[in-house]
Motif scaffolding. Structure first.
Motif, PDB file in Angstrom:
ATOM      1  N   PHE A  39       0.841  -1.349  -0.197  1.00  0.00           N
ATOM      2  CA  PHE A  39      -0.057  -0.043   0.051  1.00  0.00           C
ATOM      3  C   PHE A  39       0.866   1.290   0.009  1.00  0.00           C
ATOM      4  CE2 PHE A  39      -3.373  -2.768   0.773  1.00  0.00           C
ATOM      5  CZ  PHE A  39      -2.987  -3.596   1.868  1.00  0.00           C
ATOM      6  N   GLY A  40       2.100   1.203   0.585  1.00  0.00           N
ATOM      7  CA  GLY A  40       2.850   2.413   0.502  1.00  0.00           C
ATOM      8  C   GLY A  40       3.444   3.039  -0.701  1.00  0.00           C
ATOM      9  N   GLY A  41       2.953   2.655  -1.814  1.00  0.00           N
ATOM     10  CA  GLY A  41       3.706   3.495  -3.059  1.00  0.00           C
ATOM     11  C   GLY A  41       4.064   2.261  -3.800  1.00  0.00           C
ATOM     12  N   ASN A  47       3.049  -0.582  -4.503  1.00  0.00           N
ATOM     13  CA  ASN A  47       1.757  -1.186  -5.086  1.00  0.00           C
ATOM     14  C   ASN A  47       2.154  -2.540  -5.783  1.00  0.00           C
ATOM     15  OD1 ASN A  47       0.413   1.096  -4.304  1.00  0.00           O
ATOM     16  ND2 ASN A  47       0.597   2.267  -6.474  1.00  0.00           N
ATOM     17  N   PHE A  92       1.099  -5.594  -5.018  1.00  0.00           N
ATOM     18  CA  PHE A  92       0.212  -6.624  -3.924  1.00  0.00           C
ATOM     19  C   PHE A  92       0.837  -8.220  -3.966  1.00  0.00           C
ATOM     20  CE2 PHE A  92      -2.765  -3.614  -2.424  1.00  0.00           C
ATOM     21  CZ  PHE A  92      -2.778  -2.553  -3.574  1.00  0.00           C
ATOM     22  N   PRO A 129      -0.744   5.912  -1.346  1.00  0.00           N
ATOM     23  CA  PRO A 129      -1.281   4.370  -0.919  1.00  0.00           C
ATOM     24  C   PRO A 129      -2.780   4.334  -0.644  1.00  0.00           C
ATOM     25  CG  PRO A 129       0.120   5.372   0.638  1.00  0.00           C
ATOM     26  CD  PRO A 129       0.464   6.157  -0.541  1.00  0.00           C
ATOM     27  N   SER A 138      -4.676   4.233  -3.437  1.00  0.00           N
ATOM     28  CA  SER A 138      -4.587   2.710  -4.295  1.00  0.00           C
ATOM     29  C   SER A 138      -5.336   1.711  -3.619  1.00  0.00           C
ATOM     30  CB  SER A 138      -3.255   2.352  -4.304  1.00  0.00           C
ATOM     31  OG  SER A 138      -2.315   3.461  -4.741  1.00  0.00           O
ATOM     32  N   THR A 139      -5.200   1.942  -2.178  1.00  0.00           N
ATOM     33  CA  THR A 139      -6.308   0.775  -1.524  1.00  0.00           C
ATOM     34  C   THR A 139      -7.767   1.128  -1.752  1.00  0.00           C
ATOM     35  OG1 THR A 139      -4.394   1.371   0.244  1.00  0.00           O
ATOM     36  CG2 THR A 139      -6.441  -0.189   0.728  1.00  0.00           C
ATOM     37  N   GLU A 159      -8.426  -0.346  -5.031  1.00  0.00           N
ATOM     38  CA  GLU A 159      -8.088  -1.847  -5.228  1.00  0.00           C
ATOM     39  C   GLU A 159      -9.684  -2.571  -4.496  1.00  0.00           C
ATOM     40  OE1 GLU A 159      -5.411  -3.494  -6.509  1.00  0.00           O
ATOM     41  OE2 GLU A 159      -5.759  -5.377  -5.624  1.00  0.00           O
ATOM     42  N   LEU A 178       0.833   8.710 -11.076  1.00  0.00           N
ATOM     43  CA  LEU A 178      -0.202   7.725 -10.568  1.00  0.00           C
ATOM     44  C   LEU A 178      -1.621   8.006 -11.331  1.00  0.00           C
ATOM     45  CD1 LEU A 178      -0.774   6.352  -7.999  1.00  0.00           C
ATOM     46  CD2 LEU A 178      -1.244   8.445  -6.771  1.00  0.00           C
ATOM     47  N   GLN A 183      -1.388   5.892 -13.865  1.00  0.00           N
ATOM     48  CA  GLN A 183      -1.782   4.478 -13.483  1.00  0.00           C
ATOM     49  C   GLN A 183      -3.051   4.267 -13.390  1.00  0.00           C
ATOM     50  OE1 GLN A 183       1.719   3.854 -10.490  1.00  0.00           O
ATOM     51  NE2 GLN A 183       0.472   2.460  -9.624  1.00  0.00           N
TER      52      GLN A 183
END
Lengths: 448, 434
Positions: free
Chosen positions: A413-415, A417, A419, B82, B85-86, B89, B104, B107
């Motif tokens: 999660f911290g950049g 990405n 997973f 983050p 992104s979370t 997701e 970003l 992306q």
């Protein structure tokens, strides 16, 4: 009557009992209903995510390509992740031991004194705040600047008493004619014969740091048979000419100047500068001498230990963690201690054992089950440590203080990405904890 | 018997409540014309503290125009990337987010997480010009409105310190070195550096690099068409050694600088008893200091990042790109509102804001320094977006990794240029291939 009794007692072989006593659902129905919510929640939030994470760890960043054990290979070759694993190992070896030991010591010592409850409350209080809040507190305490960080301020008290800071801590020579000697003194390179005049210009001194009684510096007249000179702040706004006493350049009074024999070495005489920065050595005898300002003038004020620097960051975080958890260990062990029959200890004492022997041979073995509980709990918590690391470590050393849980968060999660890699790290952490959990469960079974 | 069934019914009801609570929320429906737009709009951005209050004033301006739309703002802080992104997701992103990294944004566009706003393209070009509009587009499709911009080619200084040392703001890199030497001789620490997680030093590197290597090589480095071990990178780092090579140049020395965060480094200069004379940071500096005791021009001032070896005027800037995750009438109306000069002027009046909007009334800048830095951005010969924001976020936007970590390691060991460049190249190879 007897027929049904007979059939009830001798069920026909090979056929499932029909209407034979309570059925499965009637026997276990209520139990199931009560268990169902918990089972559902467990399945949805623990079993299913675990399985999905394990599967996800075999896929790449986007989740589409199956890459097998590639993520696990990265886990053991990537520098960042290796540092994290190494740090966690250090944590595992050091912290549970210290937490348990300190808890044990506190529990035993605090048992005998008056107001033991008050002391225990004080030791236990750090448990009342979250690990993250504890991290923020210690982050402030670990500031390097002694005027801001509590820990360094305490050390500074001792350090300043041992080696007080000099009058001109930050001063530098203004020209190349004055150089730093090996002992920290500033020496005028050119040796002087009697009748010579020394000029020692210094920069790097704030105007506000110059003593109040300073006046315009002057170059003194040569003195027959002696050596004279001036120490002054060689700076004019805009730069000025270095090496020459300019207008508005103040002399530096109260500086101790040494007269040394040529080539450094022994100190022949000492003098103190006047308000205009001049100093005089009468009657120096024949031969050349060098003029120097002693090292004590330039000793820097204590700068503070860099607790949040690369080398000390992990020990610093460990100390904060022990501070939080020692209370927990103490309380649990104290409870165990209270359960030890006192006559055993009395018997040991009458047999002639010293306090230390009583502690080592009687108390600790009896406390072993409790100590084991604390130790194993700490092992599990230390493997998962995260919030205190992220709270204390400043950005520049987060890599050095990295632990597995933090690395997993950063990766997923911290950049970064990724997973897939994050899932692999999570699975790895899971595998690490399993043996300890198994140990715990075995102990529970044995106790029961 | 009966009580058993009552208990069972209660359990089922309890389960039903839990299940309902876990269900996703439903956005309020939107009805017809522009005045009747209703609904909830959720926004996320990095702005916190004083900046958050300013953005909420901008939101208040929007709510006056559209009283039936309820806008909520949440600050994501430095962890915005983050968090988003979370959320993406997890299928639950905010309606609008203002992010600082075009990388970003690209992306998200590739993932299909953000929605195109081609209808607004004309308005955007009218207000911001083609170049800025293009920053907010990916492969020709418009995705973002660049609401807030920042000129990052600025150096702020404490006026009293400069007067005490008798120095003037430098025009060239060599003059800057002389200014630092003179400040040091006067007993004043020249630079206040907040290494923080590393991004302030990446900005410094970009400013040096665009002047020593030029904008074309800058673009090549951003796209990883030249390696980080290229001599041009090493040359730029060697220039930076003049700042970081001597620990006495930095407030508290190198070890303290490594532990200082950006707002503290700015507060060290913007102070009545400053610890350092200069801070090399973007034009948003005054906005990050709470309780600034100094006045602009008399207390603190700014000069443009100096030219190196005769390089032309260049500006490295960044901006916040507002993108749309979930389309709704309220969200579209809000993005349109952000393109108007009025929205920008609300924040301009509060200070600490630079708008790339050409139609903004320059007199709205109450602060002449802000006016200067804003025009400095638009009038520079060369303009480039902040490189670390254009790179993949694993390399250019993550604490403890990649570009950010390379720069913190460089400050810690300014002499190990070969080691740092190799480390950067290794990290870039990993991040760019994925």
């Amino acid at each position: 009557m007897s027929e049904s009794a007979a059939t009830a007692e001798a069920p026909t072989r090979g056929l499932p009992p029909q209407d034979e006593g309570p059925g499965f659902f009637q026997r276990y129905g209520v139990t199931l209903v009560f268990l169902l919510p918990a089972l559902t929640l467990l399945t949805v939030w623990i079993v299913y995510p675990t399985i999905r994470t394990i599967i996800r760890s075999f896929y790449d960043r986007s989740g589409d390509d199956f890459i097998g054990f590639e993520n696990y290979r990265t886990l053991f070759t990537d520098d960042t992740l290796l540092t994290a694993i190494k740090n966690n190992l250090l944590w595992l070896l050091i912290v549970p031991f210290f937490v348990t030991a300190i808890g044990l010591v506190f529990a035993v010592l605090l048992e005998r004194i008056r107001f033991s409850v008050a002391f225990k409350i004080v030791v236990f209080m750090p448990m009342a705040i979250s690990l993250f809040a504890a991290g923020v507190i210690w982050r402030l305490m670990y500031e390097k600047d002694p005027s801001q960080g509590t820990v360094n301020a305490a050390i500074a008290v001792v350090a300043d008493a041992v080696s007080p800071s000099g009058v001109l801590a930050s001063a530098q020579p203004s020209t190349e004619q004055v150089t730093a000697a090996s002992d920290g003194a500033l020496v005028l390179e050119r040796p002087l014969e009697p009748g010579g005049v020394a000029q020692l210009g210094l920069t790097g001194i704030r105007a506000s740091d110059v003593p109040d009684d300073a006046v315009q510096a002057v170059v003194p007249e040569p003195l027959a048979g002696g050596i004279t000179g001036v120490v002054w702040r060689d700076f004019t706004p805009g730069g000025g000419t270095s090496g020459e006493v300019g207008e508005e350049e103040l002399g530096l009074p109260g500086i101790t100047v040494e007269l040394r024999s040529e080539g450094g070495g022994s100190r022949a005489a000492q003098a103190t500068t006047e308000a205009d920065g001049t100093f005089v050595f009468d009657d120096v005898g024949s031969g050349a001498h060098q003029v120097a300002i002693g090292a004590a003038t330039f000793s820097e004020p204590y700068a503070g230990v860099s607790w949040l620097g690369q080398s000390l960051i992990t020990p610093a975080i460990m100390m904060a963690y022990v501070w939080v958890w020692a209370g927990f260990a103490m309380v649990v062990i104290a409870a165990g201690l209270a359960a030890i029959p006192r006559d055993l200890l009395e018997a040991a004492r009458t047999d002639g054992a010293t306090e230390w022997q009583v502690f080592r041979r009687v108390t600790v073995p009896l406390l072993m089950p409790v100590i084991a509980v604390v130790f194993i709990t700490m092992l599990i918590y230390v493997l998962k440590v995260f919030d205190i690391v992220i709270a204390i470590a400043p950005g520049s050393v987060q890599d050095d203080a990295n632990v597995i849980a933090l690395a997993m968060w950063r990766t997923s999660f911290g950049g970064v990405n990724d997973f897939g890699l994050g899932a692999a790290i999570a699975v790895f952490l899971f595998l690490l904890v399993i043996p300890i959990l198994a140990l715990n469960i075995r102990r529970f079974r044995r106790e029961v | 018997m009966r009580s058993r069934w009552v208990v069972l019914a209660m359990l089922v009801a309890a389960l039903a409540f839990v299940a309902a609570g876990c269900g996703g929320d439903d956005d309020g429906g939107s009805a017809g014309g522009s005045e009747d737009i209703t609904g909830d709009v959720s926004i996320m951005a990095i702005w916190g503290g004083a900046e958050q209050e300013s953005f909420e004033a901008v939101i208040a301006g929007f709510e006056e125009l559209y009283p039936n739309v309820n806008v909520t703002y949440t600050s994501g802080g430095d962890n915005l990337a983050p968090l988003l992104s979370t959320a993406v997701e997890g299928g639950n992103p905010p309606d609008i987010a203002c992010i600082g990294q075009p990388g970003l944004m690209a992306q998200f566009a590739e993932q299909g997480a953000i929605q195109p706003i081609d209808d607004l393209r004309d308005t955007i070009v009218d207000n911001f010009g083609e170049a800025v509009a293009d920053v907010g587009s990916v492969d020709g499709t418009q995705y973002a409105v660049m609401f807030k911009a920042a000129n990052k080619s600025t150096i702020w200084y404490n006026v009293a310190s400069f007067e005490e040392a008798g120095v003037e703001p430098p025009q060239t890199w060599e003059e800057l070195g002389e200014v630092a030497t003179t400040l040091d001789a006067a007993g004043i620490t020249p630079y206040s550096v907040g290494v923080d997680v590393g991004w302030p030093i990446t900005d410094l590197f970009e400013n040096v690099y665009i002047r020593t290597a030029g904008p074309e090589m800058y673009d090549q480095l951003v796209n990883h068409e030249i390696p980080w071990t290229d001599q041009s990178v090493k040359d730029a780092l060697m220039e930076m050694q003049s700042i970081f090579g001597a620990s006495s140049n930095l407030v508290g020395g190198t070890s303290e600088a490594l532990q200082t965060d950006m707002p503290t480094s700015v507060a060290n200069v913007f102070s009545d008893s400053p610890k350092g004379a200069m801070v090399i940071i973007g034009a948003f500096a005054p906005g990050v200091v709470t309780d600034n005791p100094l006045e602009p021009v008399t207390g603190y001032d700014v000069f443009t990042f100096p030219s190196i070896d005769g390089s032309g005027s260049a500006a490295v800037g960044s901006g916040d790109l507002c993108v749309n995750f979930q389309t709704s009438e309220g969200a579209t109306a809000f993005l349109e509102y952000l393109t108007t000069p009025e929205a920008a002027e609300i924040w301009i009046a509060r200070g600490g804001f630079s708008s790339p909007n050409r139609n903004v009334d320059e007199a709205a800048y109450t602060d002449e320094l802000e006016r200067a830095t804003a025009t400095g951005l638009s009038e520079a010969e060369t303009f480039r977006f902040d490189a670390s924001d254009l790179m993949p976020s694993a390399f250019g936007g993550t604490p403890g990794q990649g570009f950010w970590k390379g720069m913190t390691d460089f400050v810690a060991n300014p002499n190990d240029i070969d080691g740092v460049t190799q480390q950067l190249e290794n990290a870039a190879n990993q991040a760019y291939t994925n």
